[in-house]
Scaffold this active site. Structure first.
Site: not given
Ligand code: NDP
Ligand code: 2IT
Length: 448
Positions: A129, A169
């Protein structure tokens, strides 16, 4: 929590002492070590051969300065990280997070989780990561580009399509991946699949954008079906409104549920008619606006400041898709009292240990992050396969593979839990199933 196993208890103490102040990392390690108690009883070789000692220590940590120039000509300096945690079963694989809260402890917790998650996918990917404390919010496209170019100028020395393959992420989506890829190609002079989540024009996979959210719903659906239930007619609360939240909302709706709430870091909306996802996509993916703007189009919906209140909305299924520790014990108690039946984690570690305990103690169907959100990285591995064969699969083909992978993860986590006397506890099941494959690979490869 007290370990009954002395070795695990002492190992946990060593992890805390060697990684001072990194509370998210401690939390992630503690949960896995707790789950492994029955495993080390049955397999003392994991202790004797130092597998546990090694698995909690990253193979390599890269930490670097990221200088860039903002639109006013001012020099800004951020910190960049890449934690290459474990390469026993494949090259390091995991996302990059750009968020002001990022420090080494966050990247280590995420990298550690990624080892077991990636193992659960059944695909040959190790755990890693990275990220930065850079905040893309409020920055112009050109500022984001300059930052990404500077970040990649250093990172490029340490990654490669057979070494370490980053992806997105929080704060890293298609735009950032594009700038990062462009800079890597320019420096290394190779067009390779070094990043996933790429644009479809230059080697990205169909369905990668949708994969984490879709996968979360495929997993949840498998968990519900195993208990003679489904999404049909269910009221659902999804936190966040980013990549994972948006596509979880889409798939949950397609499967017959109604998503009534979404949030961002400022507050949450409640639309009892079911959220207007086309509008949310426009606001969040295109205009990069705040979720409260939803009310400009739907004044009949409600907006509340603050994130935590979203868990007071009555629902059958909760899908936390924002960030770590967003559901604490108080929120978990409210969800239980409101009759919530299932919680599945789209975000990484969104429930505190006390919240998880509450869910398990009350018979809530609980899908832990490592298992439930593995669809994103699994589809990243499918993107790597397509890049390797210099080909591309259809959306339907990738989506079908994703669904099969998520169903297998559910089945494997369930049966590992049962095998170790913890039937129904998918937290233990996912940790155990994910661990065993990596641990055996480490044993077979010797002390390296
Ligand atoms: P994005 O940046 O697209 O969206 C993040 C969302 O979460 C936004 O709505 C954001 O609000 C909110 N957020 C972020 N930080 C905070 C915080 N500290 N407090 C409250 N709200 C918060 O990210 P993703 O959708 O990609 O990721 C969301 C979660 O999913 C994370 O935990 C990530 O690690 C996990 N994840 C993502 C994957 C992926 O493929 N993208 C795969 C597996 C897990 P704001 O815009 O106001 O910051
Ligand atoms: O938390 C996760 O699994 C991710 N943000 C996706 C990682 C990836 O390599 O697609």
């Amino acid at each position: 929590m007290n370990f009954t196993n002395k070795y695990l208890s002492e190992l946990m103490e060593r992890v805390i002492a060697r990684n001072p102040g990194e509370k998210e990392f401690h939390q992630a390690v503690r949960e896995v070590l707790e789950s492994l108690e029955p495993v080390v009883e049955k397999h003392p070789e994991y202790v004797e051969k130092g597998v546990l000692e090694s698995i909690v220590e990253p193979e390599r940590i890269i930490k670097f300065r990221v200088p860039w120039v903002d639109d006013s000509g001012t020099v800004r300096v951020n910190r960049g990280f890449r934690v290459q945690f474990n390469s026993a079963i494949g090259p390091y694989k995991g996302g990059l997070r750009f968020h002001p809260s990022v420090y080494e402890g966050i990247i280590k917790f995420l990298g550690f989780e990624q080892i077991f998650k990636n193992s659960l996918t059944g695909l040959p990917i190790g755990g890693g990561k990275g990220g930065s404390d850079f905040d893309p919010k409020g920055k112009s496209d050109m500022e984001v580009m300059r930052f990404c170019q500077s970040f990649m100028t250093e990172l490029a020395k340490h990654i490669g399509s057979y070494t370490d393959i980053p992806a997105g992420d929080i704060g890293v989506g298609g735009r950032e991946i594009g700038y990062l890829f462009g800079q890597y190609k320019r420096i290394i002079n190779k067009f390779s699949g070094v990043l996933t989540g790429k644009g479809l024009e230059y080697g990205g996979s169909l369905a990668r954008t949708e994969a984490t959210g879709f996968g979360l719903c495929y997993f949840t659906d498998a968990m519900l079906r195993a208990h003679n239930d489904s999404f049909v007619g269910k009221t659902i609360v999804v936190s966040g409104s980013g990549n994972v939240a948006i596509y979880a909302t889409q798939k949950a709706t397609e499967l017959g549920g109604k998503v009534v709430a979404l949030s961002d870091s400022n507050g949450y909306i409640y639309d009892k008619n079911g959220v207007d996802l086309a509008l949310v996509k426009q606001l969040k993916e295109v205009e990069r606006k705040r979720i409260k703007e939803y009310l400009n189009v739907h004044p009949e919906a409600e907006y509340h400041e603050g994130c935590k209140g979203i868990w007071t909305i009555k629902c059958d299924i909760a899908l936390p898709c924002a960030t770590q520790n967003e559901i604490d014990k108080e929120s978990a108690d409210i969800l239980v009292a409101n009759g919530c039946k299932a919680v599945a984690e789209g975000a990484n570690m969104p429930s505190t240990p006390e919240a998880i305990e509450t869910f398990l103690a009350n018979g809530i169907l609980f899908g832990p992050a490592k298992a439930a959100n593995a669809g994103g990285v699994a589809t990243s591995a499918l993107e790597m396969s397509q890049n390797s064969i210099r080909g591309s699969w259809t959306f339907e083909e990738v989506d079908a593979r994703l669904k099969e992978i998520m169903e297998n993860i559910y089945a494997n986590a369930s049966s590992a839990a049962e095998e170790y006397g913890l039937k129904g506890n998918l937290v233990a099941g996912a940790n155990i199933a994910g661990f065993i494959k990596v641990a055996n690979a480490m044993l077979e490869q010797g002390i390296v």
